[in-house]
Design a protein around this motif. Structure first.
Motif, PDB file in Angstrom:
ATOM      1  N   VAL A  37       0.759  -1.112  -0.109  1.00  0.00           N
ATOM      2  CA  VAL A  37      -0.210  -0.054  -0.013  1.00  0.00           C
ATOM      3  C   VAL A  37       0.862   1.280  -0.121  1.00  0.00           C
ATOM      4  O   VAL A  37       0.707   2.118  -0.669  1.00  0.00           O
ATOM      5  CB  VAL A  37      -0.908   0.046   1.310  1.00  0.00           C
ATOM      6  N   SER A  38       1.782   1.155   0.820  1.00  0.00           N
ATOM      7  CA  SER A  38       2.822   2.205   0.948  1.00  0.00           C
ATOM      8  C   SER A  38       3.587   2.574  -0.498  1.00  0.00           C
ATOM      9  O   SER A  38       3.926   3.565  -0.676  1.00  0.00           O
ATOM     10  CB  SER A  38       3.910   2.221   2.145  1.00  0.00           C
ATOM     11  N   ALA A  39       4.069   1.497  -0.843  1.00  0.00           N
ATOM     12  CA  ALA A  39       4.642   1.350  -2.182  1.00  0.00           C
ATOM     13  C   ALA A  39       4.005   1.989  -3.273  1.00  0.00           C
ATOM     14  O   ALA A  39       4.545   3.092  -4.105  1.00  0.00           O
ATOM     15  CB  ALA A  39       5.315   0.269  -2.548  1.00  0.00           C
ATOM     16  N   VAL A  40       2.883   1.640  -3.391  1.00  0.00           N
ATOM     17  CA  VAL A  40       1.833   2.064  -4.574  1.00  0.00           C
ATOM     18  C   VAL A  40       1.779   3.571  -4.206  1.00  0.00           C
ATOM     19  O   VAL A  40       1.549   4.431  -4.957  1.00  0.00           O
ATOM     20  CB  VAL A  40       0.513   1.385  -4.524  1.00  0.00           C
ATOM     21  N   ALA A  41       1.324   3.866  -3.014  1.00  0.00           N
ATOM     22  CA  ALA A  41       0.877   5.458  -2.795  1.00  0.00           C
ATOM     23  C   ALA A  41       2.118   6.409  -2.987  1.00  0.00           C
ATOM     24  O   ALA A  41       2.073   7.351  -3.716  1.00  0.00           O
ATOM     25  CB  ALA A  41       0.761   5.354  -1.293  1.00  0.00           C
ATOM     26  N   PHE A  42       3.349   6.046  -2.854  1.00  0.00           N
ATOM     27  CA  PHE A  42       4.580   6.918  -3.020  1.00  0.00           C
ATOM     28  C   PHE A  42       4.784   6.806  -4.424  1.00  0.00           C
ATOM     29  O   PHE A  42       5.520   7.879  -4.806  1.00  0.00           O
ATOM     30  CB  PHE A  42       5.688   6.613  -1.960  1.00  0.00           C
ATOM     31  N   ALA A  43       4.500   5.624  -5.287  1.00  0.00           N
ATOM     32  CA  ALA A  43       4.722   5.650  -6.498  1.00  0.00           C
ATOM     33  C   ALA A  43       3.854   6.611  -7.434  1.00  0.00           C
ATOM     34  O   ALA A  43       4.083   7.050  -8.337  1.00  0.00           O
ATOM     35  CB  ALA A  43       4.753   4.372  -7.015  1.00  0.00           C
ATOM     36  N   HIS A  44       2.547   6.785  -6.749  1.00  0.00           N
ATOM     37  CA  HIS A  44       1.782   7.666  -7.387  1.00  0.00           C
ATOM     38  C   HIS A  44       1.177   8.748  -6.429  1.00  0.00           C
ATOM     39  O   HIS A  44       0.106   8.813  -5.715  1.00  0.00           O
ATOM     40  CB  HIS A  44       0.624   6.914  -7.843  1.00  0.00           C
ATOM     41  N   GLY A  46       0.207  11.911  -6.844  1.00  0.00           N
ATOM     42  CA  GLY A  46      -0.674  12.923  -7.247  1.00  0.00           C
ATOM     43  C   GLY A  46      -2.051  12.553  -7.318  1.00  0.00           C
ATOM     44  O   GLY A  46      -2.434  11.418  -7.627  1.00  0.00           O
ATOM     45  N   GLY A  47      -3.049  13.460  -6.899  1.00  0.00           N
ATOM     46  CA  GLY A  47      -4.342  13.171  -7.288  1.00  0.00           C
ATOM     47  C   GLY A  47      -5.065  12.000  -6.520  1.00  0.00           C
ATOM     48  O   GLY A  47      -4.418  11.115  -5.894  1.00  0.00           O
ATOM     49  N   ALA A  48      -6.219  11.514  -7.111  1.00  0.00           N
ATOM     50  CA  ALA A  48      -7.021  10.509  -6.382  1.00  0.00           C
ATOM     51  C   ALA A  48      -7.236   9.675  -7.618  1.00  0.00           C
ATOM     52  O   ALA A  48      -7.916   8.855  -7.725  1.00  0.00           O
ATOM     53  CB  ALA A  48      -8.191  10.811  -5.705  1.00  0.00           C
ATOM     54  N   ALA A  49      -5.982   9.389  -8.478  1.00  0.00           N
ATOM     55  CA  ALA A  49      -6.062   8.431  -9.465  1.00  0.00           C
ATOM     56  C   ALA A  49      -6.385   7.073  -9.077  1.00  0.00           C
ATOM     57  O   ALA A  49      -6.095   6.701  -7.870  1.00  0.00           O
ATOM     58  CB  ALA A  49      -4.970   8.449 -10.357  1.00  0.00           C
ATOM     59  N   ASP A  50      -7.234   6.285  -9.709  1.00  0.00           N
ATOM     60  CA  ASP A  50      -7.535   4.668  -9.455  1.00  0.00           C
ATOM     61  C   ASP A  50      -6.369   3.878 -10.016  1.00  0.00           C
ATOM     62  O   ASP A  50      -6.500   3.534 -10.973  1.00  0.00           O
ATOM     63  CB  ASP A  50      -8.943   4.487  -9.975  1.00  0.00           C
ATOM     64  N   VAL A  51      -5.413   3.721  -9.135  1.00  0.00           N
ATOM     65  CA  VAL A  51      -4.269   3.084  -9.328  1.00  0.00           C
ATOM     66  C   VAL A  51      -4.414   1.656  -8.589  1.00  0.00           C
ATOM     67  O   VAL A  51      -4.386   1.625  -7.345  1.00  0.00           O
ATOM     68  CB  VAL A  51      -2.933   3.597  -8.757  1.00  0.00           C
ATOM     69  N   PRO A  52      -4.380   0.415  -9.488  1.00  0.00           N
ATOM     70  CA  PRO A  52      -4.428  -0.705  -8.834  1.00  0.00           C
ATOM     71  C   PRO A  52      -3.050  -1.071  -7.836  1.00  0.00           C
ATOM     72  O   PRO A  52      -2.151  -0.608  -8.146  1.00  0.00           O
ATOM     73  CB  PRO A  52      -4.325  -1.630 -10.268  1.00  0.00           C
ATOM     74  N   ALA A  53      -3.424  -1.707  -6.922  1.00  0.00           N
ATOM     75  CA  ALA A  53      -2.215  -2.213  -5.995  1.00  0.00           C
ATOM     76  C   ALA A  53      -2.070  -3.787  -6.321  1.00  0.00           C
ATOM     77  O   ALA A  53      -2.647  -4.475  -5.724  1.00  0.00           O
ATOM     78  CB  ALA A  53      -2.526  -2.229  -4.673  1.00  0.00           C
ATOM     79  N   ALA A 114      -3.857   4.799   0.067  1.00  0.00           N
ATOM     80  CA  ALA A 114      -4.211   4.369  -1.278  1.00  0.00           C
ATOM     81  C   ALA A 114      -4.609   5.425  -2.132  1.00  0.00           C
ATOM     82  O   ALA A 114      -5.583   6.261  -1.893  1.00  0.00           O
ATOM     83  CB  ALA A 114      -5.094   3.281  -1.547  1.00  0.00           C
ATOM     84  N   PRO A 115      -3.954   5.694  -3.436  1.00  0.00           N
ATOM     85  CA  PRO A 115      -4.385   6.716  -4.304  1.00  0.00           C
ATOM     86  C   PRO A 115      -5.761   6.899  -4.623  1.00  0.00           C
ATOM     87  O   PRO A 115      -6.347   8.021  -4.419  1.00  0.00           O
ATOM     88  CB  PRO A 115      -3.490   6.595  -5.562  1.00  0.00           C
ATOM     89  N   ARG A 116      -6.512   5.998  -4.796  1.00  0.00           N
ATOM     90  CA  ARG A 116      -8.140   6.176  -4.882  1.00  0.00           C
ATOM     91  C   ARG A 116      -8.733   6.369  -3.912  1.00  0.00           C
ATOM     92  O   ARG A 116     -10.070   6.897  -4.128  1.00  0.00           O
ATOM     93  CB  ARG A 116      -8.277   4.705  -5.696  1.00  0.00           C
ATOM     94  N   LEU A 117      -8.256   6.401  -2.647  1.00  0.00           N
ATOM     95  CA  LEU A 117      -8.940   6.883  -1.814  1.00  0.00           C
ATOM     96  C   LEU A 117      -8.469   8.116  -0.921  1.00  0.00           C
ATOM     97  O   LEU A 117      -9.102   8.303   0.265  1.00  0.00           O
ATOM     98  CB  LEU A 117      -8.783   5.548  -0.677  1.00  0.00           C
TER      99      LEU A 117
END
Length: 173
Positions: A37-44, A46-53, A114-117
């Motif tokens: 969760v942390s790795a995905v959040a720091f990789a993305h 900006g914004g609330a883009a729906d980025v899959p984890a 999580a970026p989407r949240l």
């Protein structure tokens, strides 16, 4: 240069309905998932883009990082909290207490949603809970914000801007 903030008088924040907060134990079988969760959040960032984890098989480096985190949690050098919604981790954060002789200080690190949240108060809630937990033993709780905009978010939950600090990074390869 990053803003350095200290926990002045954080306000108590409530999580959205259905979100539960847990202190993570060293033996938690989902620890690697929380790190994702942390790795995905720091990789993305900006914004609330729906980025899959995605949950790929862990690499040897991932396995080593999880083992190191387990050891830090087991020895009390790191406290990790995770917010869970509908059985899934949605935000994480840590604080790292250090005994400096006559006092204990703790740094809040790795706050990630999580970026989407994003925008639901999950990060602010974890930050506030980490400060409350850290203050059980630490006289000083601080963090370095990623930039001025992030610093303003922390100011809204009770952190005070103390200074600006330089951060060294390894050269890119």
């Amino acid at each position: 240069m990053l803003p350095l903030l200290v926990a002045d008088e954080p306000v108590e924040l409530l999580f959205p309905a259905g979100v539960r907060l847990y202190v993570v134990g060293a033996d938690d079988p989902e620890l690697a998932h929380y790190q994702e969760v942390s790795a995905v959040a720091f990789a993305h960032p900006g914004g609330a883009a729906d980025v899959p984890a995605p949950r790929p098989d862990p690499t040897p480096r991932d396995t080593a990082a999880t083992a190191a985190l387990r050891e830090r949690i087991a020895t009390g050098r790191t406290v990790m909290m995770v917010a869970i919604e509908r059985g899934q981790p949605v935000a994480v954060g840590l604080h790292q207490p250090v005994d400096i002789g006559d006092a204990v200080v703790s740094e809040i690190v790795g706050l990630a949603t999580a970026p989407r949240l994003r925008g639901r108060g999950l990060g602010a809630g974890i930050a506030s809970a980490l400060v409350a937990h850290a203050r059980e033993s630490a006289e000083l709780v601080f963090l370095a914000a990623g930039d001025d905009d992030v610093a303003r978010v922390y100011e809204r939950i009770g952190f005070a801007w103390l200074a600006t600090v330089g951060v060294a990074e390894a050269p890119r390869r």
